[in-house]
Motif scaffolding. Structure first.
Motif, PDB file in Angstrom:
ATOM      1  N   PHE A 179       8.768   3.184   3.679  1.00  0.00           N
ATOM      2  CA  PHE A 179      10.164   1.908   3.241  1.00  0.00           C
ATOM      3  C   PHE A 179      11.178   3.159   2.980  1.00  0.00           C
ATOM      4  CE2 PHE A 179       7.185  -2.142   2.497  1.00  0.00           C
ATOM      5  CZ  PHE A 179       6.985  -2.149   3.647  1.00  0.00           C
ATOM      6  N   VAL A 180      10.514   4.050   2.345  1.00  0.00           N
ATOM      7  CA  VAL A 180      11.621   5.462   1.462  1.00  0.00           C
ATOM      8  C   VAL A 180      12.583   5.446   2.366  1.00  0.00           C
ATOM      9  CG1 VAL A 180      11.622   6.747   0.187  1.00  0.00           C
ATOM     10  CG2 VAL A 180       9.869   5.485  -0.612  1.00  0.00           C
ATOM     11  N   PRO A 181      12.489   5.967   3.405  1.00  0.00           N
ATOM     12  CA  PRO A 181      13.537   6.776   4.219  1.00  0.00           C
ATOM     13  C   PRO A 181      14.803   5.554   4.218  1.00  0.00           C
ATOM     14  CG  PRO A 181      11.604   6.671   5.503  1.00  0.00           C
ATOM     15  CD  PRO A 181      11.169   6.225   4.070  1.00  0.00           C
ATOM     16  N   LEU A 182      13.422   4.202   4.934  1.00  0.00           N
ATOM     17  CA  LEU A 182      14.583   3.006   5.223  1.00  0.00           C
ATOM     18  C   LEU A 182      15.706   2.657   4.358  1.00  0.00           C
ATOM     19  CD1 LEU A 182      12.192   1.087   7.484  1.00  0.00           C
ATOM     20  CD2 LEU A 182      13.767   2.637   7.998  1.00  0.00           C
ATOM     21  N   LEU A 183      15.122   3.000   3.061  1.00  0.00           N
ATOM     22  CA  LEU A 183      16.264   2.114   1.906  1.00  0.00           C
ATOM     23  C   LEU A 183      16.989   2.739   1.757  1.00  0.00           C
ATOM     24  CD1 LEU A 183      12.840   0.801   0.158  1.00  0.00           C
ATOM     25  CD2 LEU A 183      14.495  -0.584   0.920  1.00  0.00           C
ATOM     26  N   ASP A 184      16.690   4.561   1.821  1.00  0.00           N
ATOM     27  CA  ASP A 184      17.596   5.332   1.144  1.00  0.00           C
ATOM     28  C   ASP A 184      18.626   5.512   1.977  1.00  0.00           C
ATOM     29  OD1 ASP A 184      18.075   7.416   0.096  1.00  0.00           O
ATOM     30  OD2 ASP A 184      17.604   9.369   1.215  1.00  0.00           O
ATOM     31  N   SER A 205       0.255  -1.563   0.067  1.00  0.00           N
ATOM     32  CA  SER A 205      -0.038  -0.274  -0.189  1.00  0.00           C
ATOM     33  C   SER A 205       0.882   1.737   0.003  1.00  0.00           C
ATOM     34  CB  SER A 205      -0.562   0.376   0.770  1.00  0.00           C
ATOM     35  OG  SER A 205      -0.288   0.299   2.687  1.00  0.00           O
ATOM     36  N   PRO A 206       0.621   2.730  -0.606  1.00  0.00           N
ATOM     37  CA  PRO A 206       1.162   3.855  -0.431  1.00  0.00           C
ATOM     38  C   PRO A 206       1.541   3.752   0.670  1.00  0.00           C
ATOM     39  CG  PRO A 206      -1.241   3.803  -2.007  1.00  0.00           C
ATOM     40  CD  PRO A 206      -0.478   2.838  -1.346  1.00  0.00           C
ATOM     41  N   GLU A 220      11.264  -2.207  -6.588  1.00  0.00           N
ATOM     42  CA  GLU A 220      11.162  -0.641  -7.694  1.00  0.00           C
ATOM     43  C   GLU A 220      11.129   0.045  -6.205  1.00  0.00           C
ATOM     44  OE1 GLU A 220       7.726  -0.583 -10.917  1.00  0.00           O
ATOM     45  OE2 GLU A 220       7.343  -0.873  -8.639  1.00  0.00           O
ATOM     46  N   ALA A 221      11.300  -0.049  -5.649  1.00  0.00           N
ATOM     47  CA  ALA A 221      11.718   1.691  -4.982  1.00  0.00           C
ATOM     48  C   ALA A 221      12.831   1.417  -4.315  1.00  0.00           C
ATOM     49  CB  ALA A 221      10.604   1.738  -3.786  1.00  0.00           C
ATOM     50  N   GLU A 222      13.425   0.060  -4.093  1.00  0.00           N
ATOM     51  CA  GLU A 222      14.787  -0.180  -3.595  1.00  0.00           C
ATOM     52  C   GLU A 222      15.393  -0.080  -4.674  1.00  0.00           C
ATOM     53  OE1 GLU A 222      15.119  -4.238  -2.292  1.00  0.00           O
ATOM     54  OE2 GLU A 222      17.617  -4.220  -2.892  1.00  0.00           O
ATOM     55  N   MET A 223      15.340  -0.320  -6.301  1.00  0.00           N
ATOM     56  CA  MET A 223      16.391  -0.426  -7.141  1.00  0.00           C
ATOM     57  C   MET A 223      16.259   0.675  -7.717  1.00  0.00           C
ATOM     58  SD  MET A 223      15.113  -3.852  -9.873  1.00  0.00           S
ATOM     59  CE  MET A 223      13.617  -3.265  -9.359  1.00  0.00           C
ATOM     60  N   GLN A 224      14.783   1.765  -7.514  1.00  0.00           N
ATOM     61  CA  GLN A 224      15.118   3.213  -7.986  1.00  0.00           C
ATOM     62  C   GLN A 224      16.503   3.921  -6.579  1.00  0.00           C
ATOM     63  OE1 GLN A 224      10.886   3.922  -7.955  1.00  0.00           O
ATOM     64  NE2 GLN A 224      10.554   2.971  -9.520  1.00  0.00           N
ATOM     65  N   ASP A 242      14.112  15.677  -0.633  1.00  0.00           N
ATOM     66  CA  ASP A 242      12.832  15.197  -0.395  1.00  0.00           C
ATOM     67  C   ASP A 242      11.935  13.354  -1.201  1.00  0.00           C
ATOM     68  OD1 ASP A 242      10.835  13.398   0.278  1.00  0.00           O
ATOM     69  OD2 ASP A 242       9.397  14.778   0.700  1.00  0.00           O
ATOM     70  N   MET A 243      12.840  12.639  -0.719  1.00  0.00           N
ATOM     71  CA  MET A 243      13.177  11.212  -1.845  1.00  0.00           C
ATOM     72  C   MET A 243      12.191  10.721  -2.558  1.00  0.00           C
ATOM     73  SD  MET A 243      15.235   9.019  -3.143  1.00  0.00           S
ATOM     74  CE  MET A 243      17.320   9.139  -2.896  1.00  0.00           C
ATOM     75  N   LEU A 244      10.567  10.518  -1.459  1.00  0.00           N
ATOM     76  CA  LEU A 244       9.778  10.011  -2.063  1.00  0.00           C
ATOM     77  C   LEU A 244       8.982  11.349  -2.929  1.00  0.00           C
ATOM     78  CD1 LEU A 244       7.468   9.493   1.466  1.00  0.00           C
ATOM     79  CD2 LEU A 244       7.332   8.112  -0.898  1.00  0.00           C
TER      80      LEU A 244
END
Ligand code: 2DC
Length: 459
Positions: free
Chosen positions: A124-129, A117-118, A414-418, A323-325
């Motif tokens: 997730f994004v800050p963790l992956l960043d 879900s969005p 996808e987010a991880e790879m981007q 801002d990564m998102l």
């Protein structure tokens, strides 16, 4: 007039003889090439039987649409018997990857909320960043140690660690510390077990694992050993979080990860949670890391394109003030690059469904219950589907609206790879040795047939 099932071209009359020929062609490694060749020989649909593995194969997107329309309420996917046999043997539950019917559906609905879900993507994004930043810091260090302002290497081990670190931080809300020089030998063992697990699966597509188990075959024993290693590591991670959660009590201050969220939600049994978390963890290493490796390889082959992507990332960074998102919404070409990589170097050679009802494809009648495979590798290289398929051209995806298949972990992947590509493009120029071309080899997933050696230069 509609032609009967029995008239579909192909070699499907003698499974044993076909298995023998398949083995002679080194088919266990060349499955993707054999499929491509079969489409050339037989046309857009063919039927085949190799060993006990029987299927109808298609290549056209329109035919795929017919297939997916007929999948019914519970899409029935190919059961990888090696994997279910291991679960049965060790008395472990199936996760969403292996479940079927209503059990699959109810688990999947709950997991969707926590994994794709969005709302959770924002977590997730800050963790992956953070993992992405640590990865580039590690490469910078390697370059400095090297003393030549560049580092030439096979990145696959580094990428496996990056992928495992990323998936773990999201699942457990905790870092494993794989971006350091000394890493936990258990984590390295886990990575090696995944590779062995995939490799030992492919022969068992054609020869029943029950038989191999009975005769004590090495591939079965290796397979069990591989899964044991995978489950042990996952169990350790899960136990650890479970214990912490019971000690702490009360709602967590920060996002606690997928596992803790599922445990607190209390809608799935612990055994069900364990099974699916283990699958997500094991499925999230080789798949994303190999896709990233191929992407770097393609960017090294096309230096001008690499600069174009770098410019896109720089503009996105400026517009979103870091801002990564926000950045992720402004990198269509980077997203196109990942799609191009998956077109030319798909992790999965094919996508398959058992038909839930009778359907007609290419004017042939296909009865309900048939295993139909869409040849993804062959489709990605078909000039009738993609203009100049041999060219790596991310921009071809800018115009088309693609709604491709949503696997559970794909949003995360996808987010991880981007995020990975953003950081790499911002820090390094990627080059490769001239005239070295790398092909794929099949080990259940498609892997580079030989090491991909790349040179990373600090910008
Ligand atoms: C391999 O002919 C070729 O996503 C066979 O993350 C048909 C086939 C069946 C199942 C496919 C497999 C192919 C490729 C790898 C896939 C797998 C289903 C799931 C798995 C596509 C196309 C993969 C890579 C999962 C692995 C999860 C992990 C826990 C084992």
């Amino acid at each position: 007039t509609i032609r009967p099932f029995s008239e579909i071209p192909g070699l499907w009359k003698n499974g044993v003889a076909n298995l023998y020929n398949f083995w002679k062609l080194d088919g266990f490694k060349n499955l993707h090439r054999i499929m491509l060749q079969n489409f050339n020989t037989f046309g857009p649909i063919y039927r085949e039987k190799v060993g006990y593995y029987e299927s109808v194969n298609i290549i056209n997107p329109e035919d795929a649409a017919i297939l997916f329309r007929a999948e019914g309420h519970y899409p029935k996917r190919l059961k990888v018997e090696a994997w279910t046999s291991y679960r049965d043997y060790r008395n472990r539950k199936y996760g969403v990857l292996l479940k079927n019917g209503e059990d699959w559906r109810s688990n999947r609905v709950i997991l969707n909320k926590e994994v794709i879900s969005p709302k959770v993507m924002e977590n997730f994004v800050p963790l992956l960043d953070e993992v992405g930043l640590d990865f580039v810091a590690r490469i910078h260090k390697k370059i400095t140690q090297n003393g030549q302002n560049k580092w030439t290497t096979d990145l696959s081990q580094e990428l496996f660690k990056y992928a495992l670190e990323s998936v773990s931080t999201v699942l457990y809300g905790e870092r494993l510390g794989l971006m350091l020089d000394y890493i936990d030998p258990e984590a390295q063992h886990f990575i090696d077990c995944i590779t062995l697990m995939f490799k030992t699966t492919s022969p068992m597509l054609y020869i029943p694992p029950a038989l191999l188990r009975q005769i004590g075959a090495k591939v079965w024993r290796d397979h069990v050993e591989a899964w044991d290693g995978i489950f042990n590591q996952a169990d350790r991670c899960i136990q650890n979080i479970y214990r912490q959660l019971r000690l702490e009590g009360g709602p967590p201050k920060k996002y606690p990860g997928v596992l803790a969220s599922l445990l607190m939600l209390d809608k799935l049994s612990i055994e069900d949670i364990k099974a699916s978390i283990t699958e997500l963890m094991a499925g999230g290493v080789d798949t994303t890391s190999i896709t990233l490796l191929w992407t770097l390889y393609e960017l090294a082959r096309y230096p001008n394109l690499q600069e174009e992507l770098r410019a896109e990332v720089a503009a996105a960074r400026a517009e979103s003030q870091g801002d990564m998102l926000e950045m992720l919404k402004r990198i269509p070409l980077v997203k196109g690059a990942l799609k191009e990589t998956l077109r030319l170097h798909p992790v999965a050679v094919s996508l398959q469904r058992y038909t839930a009802e009778d359907i007609i494809i290419q004017n042939y009648h296909i009865p309900a219950g048939t295993l139909v495979q869409l040849g993804l590798y062959a489709m990605g290289r078909d000039p009738k589907v993609f203009f100049r398929p041999e060219q790596y051209q991310p921009s071809r995806w800018l115009r088309t609206k693609t709604h491709y298949f949503r696997s559970l972990s794909f949003g995360l992947a996808e987010a991880e790879m981007q995020i990975f590509l953003i950081h790499m493009l911002e820090n390094f120029r990627v080059e490769k040795q001239r005239h070295v071309e790398v092909q794929s080899t099949f080990q259940l997933i498609l892997l580079p047939e030989k090491p991909i050696i790349l040179t990373l230069k600090s910008l």
